[in-house]
Scaffold this motif. Structure first.
Motif, PDB file in Angstrom:
ATOM      1  N   LEU A 197      -0.074   7.885   4.588  1.00  2.00           N
ATOM      2  CA  LEU A 197       0.793   7.678   3.608  1.00  2.00           C
ATOM      3  C   LEU A 197       1.939   6.644   3.984  1.00  2.00           C
ATOM      4  O   LEU A 197       2.493   6.831   5.321  1.00  2.00           O
ATOM      5  CB  LEU A 197       1.642   8.937   3.268  1.00  2.00           C
ATOM      6  N   VAL A 198       2.183   5.558   3.330  1.00  2.00           N
ATOM      7  CA  VAL A 198       3.328   4.602   3.925  1.00  2.00           C
ATOM      8  C   VAL A 198       4.585   4.750   3.342  1.00  2.00           C
ATOM      9  O   VAL A 198       4.860   4.555   2.179  1.00  2.00           O
ATOM     10  CB  VAL A 198       2.858   3.122   3.490  1.00  2.00           C
ATOM     11  N   ALA A 199       5.292   5.721   3.993  1.00  2.00           N
ATOM     12  CA  ALA A 199       6.549   6.148   3.611  1.00  2.00           C
ATOM     13  C   ALA A 199       7.531   5.092   2.895  1.00  2.00           C
ATOM     14  O   ALA A 199       7.936   5.321   1.626  1.00  2.00           O
ATOM     15  CB  ALA A 199       7.500   6.715   4.812  1.00  2.00           C
ATOM     16  N   PRO A 200       7.687   3.847   3.505  1.00  2.62           N
ATOM     17  CA  PRO A 200       8.859   3.131   3.151  1.00  2.62           C
ATOM     18  C   PRO A 200       8.087   2.448   1.420  1.00  2.62           C
ATOM     19  O   PRO A 200       9.339   2.026   0.769  1.00  2.62           O
ATOM     20  CB  PRO A 200       8.897   2.090   4.101  1.00  2.62           C
ATOM     21  N   ILE A 257       0.812  -1.108   0.117  1.00  2.00           N
ATOM     22  CA  ILE A 257       0.200  -0.063  -0.032  1.00  2.00           C
ATOM     23  C   ILE A 257       0.945   1.205   0.118  1.00  2.00           C
ATOM     24  O   ILE A 257       1.765   1.442   0.845  1.00  2.00           O
ATOM     25  CB  ILE A 257      -1.062   0.172   1.219  1.00  2.00           C
ATOM     26  N   LEU A 258       0.707   2.150  -0.946  1.00  2.00           N
ATOM     27  CA  LEU A 258       1.309   3.171  -0.829  1.00  2.00           C
ATOM     28  C   LEU A 258       0.675   4.426  -0.128  1.00  2.00           C
ATOM     29  O   LEU A 258       1.252   5.301   0.565  1.00  2.00           O
ATOM     30  CB  LEU A 258       1.446   3.903  -2.418  1.00  2.00           C
ATOM     31  N   GLU A 284      -4.904  10.021  -3.342  1.00  2.00           N
ATOM     32  CA  GLU A 284      -5.431  10.033  -1.932  1.00  2.00           C
ATOM     33  C   GLU A 284      -6.452  11.268  -1.473  1.00  2.00           C
ATOM     34  O   GLU A 284      -7.439  10.889  -0.797  1.00  2.00           O
ATOM     35  CB  GLU A 284      -4.582   9.513  -0.884  1.00  2.00           C
ATOM     36  N   GLN A 285      -6.130  12.325  -1.788  1.00  2.00           N
ATOM     37  CA  GLN A 285      -6.691  13.441  -1.423  1.00  2.00           C
ATOM     38  C   GLN A 285      -7.945  13.403  -2.101  1.00  2.00           C
ATOM     39  O   GLN A 285      -9.169  14.081  -1.667  1.00  2.00           O
ATOM     40  CB  GLN A 285      -6.055  14.675  -1.698  1.00  2.00           C
ATOM     41  N   THR A 286      -8.044  12.647  -3.354  1.00  4.50           N
ATOM     42  CA  THR A 286      -9.544  12.609  -4.174  1.00  4.50           C
ATOM     43  C   THR A 286     -10.547  11.971  -3.222  1.00  4.50           C
ATOM     44  O   THR A 286     -11.646  12.054  -3.448  1.00  4.50           O
ATOM     45  CB  THR A 286      -9.111  11.836  -5.484  1.00  4.50           C
ATOM     46  N   GLN A 327      10.379   2.649  -1.850  1.00  2.25           N
ATOM     47  CA  GLN A 327      10.634   1.482  -2.666  1.00  2.25           C
ATOM     48  C   GLN A 327      10.214   1.678  -4.017  1.00  2.25           C
ATOM     49  O   GLN A 327      10.940   1.467  -4.977  1.00  2.25           O
ATOM     50  CB  GLN A 327      10.319   0.269  -1.950  1.00  2.25           C
ATOM     51  N   THR A 328       9.029   2.053  -4.180  1.00  4.88           N
ATOM     52  CA  THR A 328       8.352   2.047  -5.674  1.00  4.88           C
ATOM     53  C   THR A 328       8.988   3.236  -6.343  1.00  4.88           C
ATOM     54  O   THR A 328       9.265   2.908  -7.535  1.00  4.88           O
ATOM     55  CB  THR A 328       6.818   2.407  -5.252  1.00  4.88           C
TER      56      THR A 328
END
Length: 368
Positions: free
Chosen positions: A150-153, A134-135, A177-179, A157-158
């Motif tokens: 927000l999943v920082a790692p 999950i981003l 995500e803000q949408t 990585q992506t």
């Protein structure tokens, strides 16, 4: 009757102990890519800044407004939490607890402790695996107006894997995500609608496990269905995860498909918005989309990775993005952006599973 069976309903054990699931998920989640302290601090600050910058473009593209009339440019859309993988897994468990509250009890018997322990471990382990994929995620069940997670790692990585410009990619993710946050602000009823649909489905699943001779298969299947329903890993075409095949009745599968149709709308709408900003907002948006879509389509090449994607429902999730985006674009071609926004007017305006695949049918029903 045993003392356990006489336990008051208010204190009845549920199928999943969400505190246990959260702790298990947090312990099992892998830490992610290696980075220096300075890099991580810069990443967190950058993601927070990207979340703030994403608000105005999303408002402009979607032409949506808050149901309560507040100025979202001034107030913002939601809280922002930048998390590591264990933090996301724990937050997701708490969100799922809110969404499924009271729906996972047996109607006449107490859930056996052994079944609860196993189901909680299964859900926790699944969330730990999902935490690597999950981003970002908008959680409408967080405090106040919800939280953008927000999943920082995973972002780090992506962007390394895709070799994209970090600042552009982080803003692009936040636009999506803000949408979602804007969807909830424009249609505050939608979170309760999804919660009610999910709770009805899961309560029905729990009812069907009242024969404790069937408890292992039925209870564990229901635990997997929790993750499927809440994560939206069921396609609007009726495709369900192999993990719940044989567990759901036709009525339950229809209910899960209805949840899937709503999730397809939400995800597809956000995907369209994040790509519509153009190069003036995200200079490398076309390159990012091309690389990201190729990554989605390819998935994992190894057999274990393909199996993992299937078990987590990631393949069905990708179908939601694709089908939902096609629906939004199809409706836009006929009635424009403002016509699309009629979907946020109330539950009756939401597309059915059939309409997700036939946007003109939705236009005929809603717009006449």
């Amino acid at each position: 009757m045993s003392q356990q069976d006489q336990q008051p309903a208010a204190q009845a054990r549920e199928l999943v102990d969400w505190e246990d699931a959260a702790q298990i998920a947090g312990r099992l989640a892998s830490p992610g890519p290696v980075a220096s302290r300075d890099e991580l601090e810069a990443l967190v600050a950058s993601l927070r800044g990207a979340a703030a910058r994403a608000v105005d473009p999303v408002l402009e593209i979607t032409r949506m407004t808050a149901a309560d009339g507040r100025d979202l440019s001034a107030t913002g859309l939601s809280g922002v939490l930048v998390l590591d993988r264990p933090g996301w897994a724990r937050a997701s468990a708490r969100s799922m607890q809110s969404m499924t509250a009271g729906a996972l009890r047996l109607p006449t018997r107490t859930v056996p402790l052994a079944a609860e322990l196993v189901a909680s471990a299964e859900v926790g382990a699944t969330l730990a695996l999902l935490s690597t994929k999950i981003l970002g995620q908008f959680d409408p069940f967080g405090p106040a107006d919800g939280n953008l997670l927000l999943v920082a790692p995973n972002v780090l990585q992506t962007e390394r894997d895709l070799r994209v410009r970090p600042e552009d990619f982080r803003l692009w993710v936040c636009l999506h995500e803000q949408t979602h946050a804007l969807q909830t602000a424009a249609a505050p009823w939608i979170a309760d609608h999804l919660r009610a649909k999910t709770q009805t489905l899961l309560a029905d699943l729990s009812t069907s496990t009242s024969d404790l001779r069937q408890a292992p298969a039925r209870l564990f299947g229901a635990a997997r269905a929790v993750v499927s329903a809440v994560r939206g890993t069921t396609g609007p075409d009726g495709q369900t995860l192999s993990l719940v095949d044989g567990v759901l009745t036709p009525t339950q599968r229809q209910a899960l498909d209805e949840v899937g149709a709503v999730m397809a709308l939400l995800e597809g709408h956000a995907d369209v918005a994040m790509d519509a900003v153009g190069s003036s907002v995200v200079p490398t948006v076309r390159s990012i989309r091309r690389k990201f879509s190729a990554r989605r389509s390819a998935g994992g090449t190894s057999t274990p990775d393909r199996v993992l994607r299937r078990l987590l429902g990631m393949d069905a999730k990708m179908a939601q993005y694709r089908d939902g985006a096609a629906f939004v674009r199809g409706v836009t071609r006929v009635v424009g952006t403002d016509g699309v926004n009629a979907v946020w007017s109330g539950p009756d305006a939401l597309p059915s599973p059939r309409e997700i695949a036939d946007p003109v049918a939705w236009v005929r029903r809603v717009h006449g």
